[in-house]
Design an enzyme around this catalytic site. Structure first.
Site, PDB file in Angstrom:
ATOM      1  N   LEU A  10     -28.847  37.965  -1.491  1.00  0.00           N
ATOM      2  CA  LEU A  10     -28.243  37.730  -2.806  1.00  0.00           C
ATOM      3  C   LEU A  10     -27.776  39.015  -3.483  1.00  0.00           C
ATOM      4  O   LEU A  10     -27.227  38.974  -4.584  1.00  0.00           O
ATOM      5  CB  LEU A  10     -29.222  36.975  -3.718  1.00  0.00           C
ATOM      6  CG  LEU A  10     -29.633  35.592  -3.222  1.00  0.00           C
ATOM      7  CD1 LEU A  10     -30.625  34.950  -4.187  1.00  0.00           C
ATOM      8  CD2 LEU A  10     -28.422  34.697  -3.041  1.00  0.00           C
ATOM      9  N   SER A  11     -27.971  40.138  -2.841  1.00  0.00           N
ATOM     10  CA  SER A  11     -27.515  41.423  -3.363  1.00  0.00           C
ATOM     11  C   SER A  11     -26.035  41.592  -3.053  1.00  0.00           C
ATOM     12  O   SER A  11     -25.616  41.498  -1.894  1.00  0.00           O
ATOM     13  CB  SER A  11     -28.336  42.546  -2.710  1.00  0.00           C
ATOM     14  OG  SER A  11     -27.640  43.760  -2.718  1.00  0.00           O
TER      15      SER A  11
END
Length: 81
Positions: A10-11
């Site tokens: 999710l980065s």
């Protein structure tokens, strides 16, 4: 190429590197770093990346962090500049 990519899906910076690897068809191993659990602050990861951030790569012992630097390195290594 024995490339390991340490990151959290999710980065956004990790996603940028993963998209480049996929489009360039570069073989790699993804190593999940669980940021919400604080894995990036554990001693094992801090030895690899003292900045405690993702993404980080280990290319046969050459360690690099920061997405922009990683993308530049991969582009130069694959002559995709």
């Amino acid at each position: 190429m024995s490339l390991k990519v340490y990151g959290f899906p999710l980065s956004q910076p990790t996603s940028s590197v993963m998209i480049y690897l996929a489009l360039s068809k570069i073989k790699h191993e993804f190593v999940f770093v669980n940021l919400p659990a604080g894995e990036h602050k554990k001693e094992e990861y801090c030895k690899l990346n003292p900045n405690q951030a993702v993404p980080c790569i280990d290319d046969d012992g050459f360690v690099l962090s920061e997405a922009a630097a990683i993308l530049q390195y991969l582009a130069e290594k694959t002559n995709d500049t």
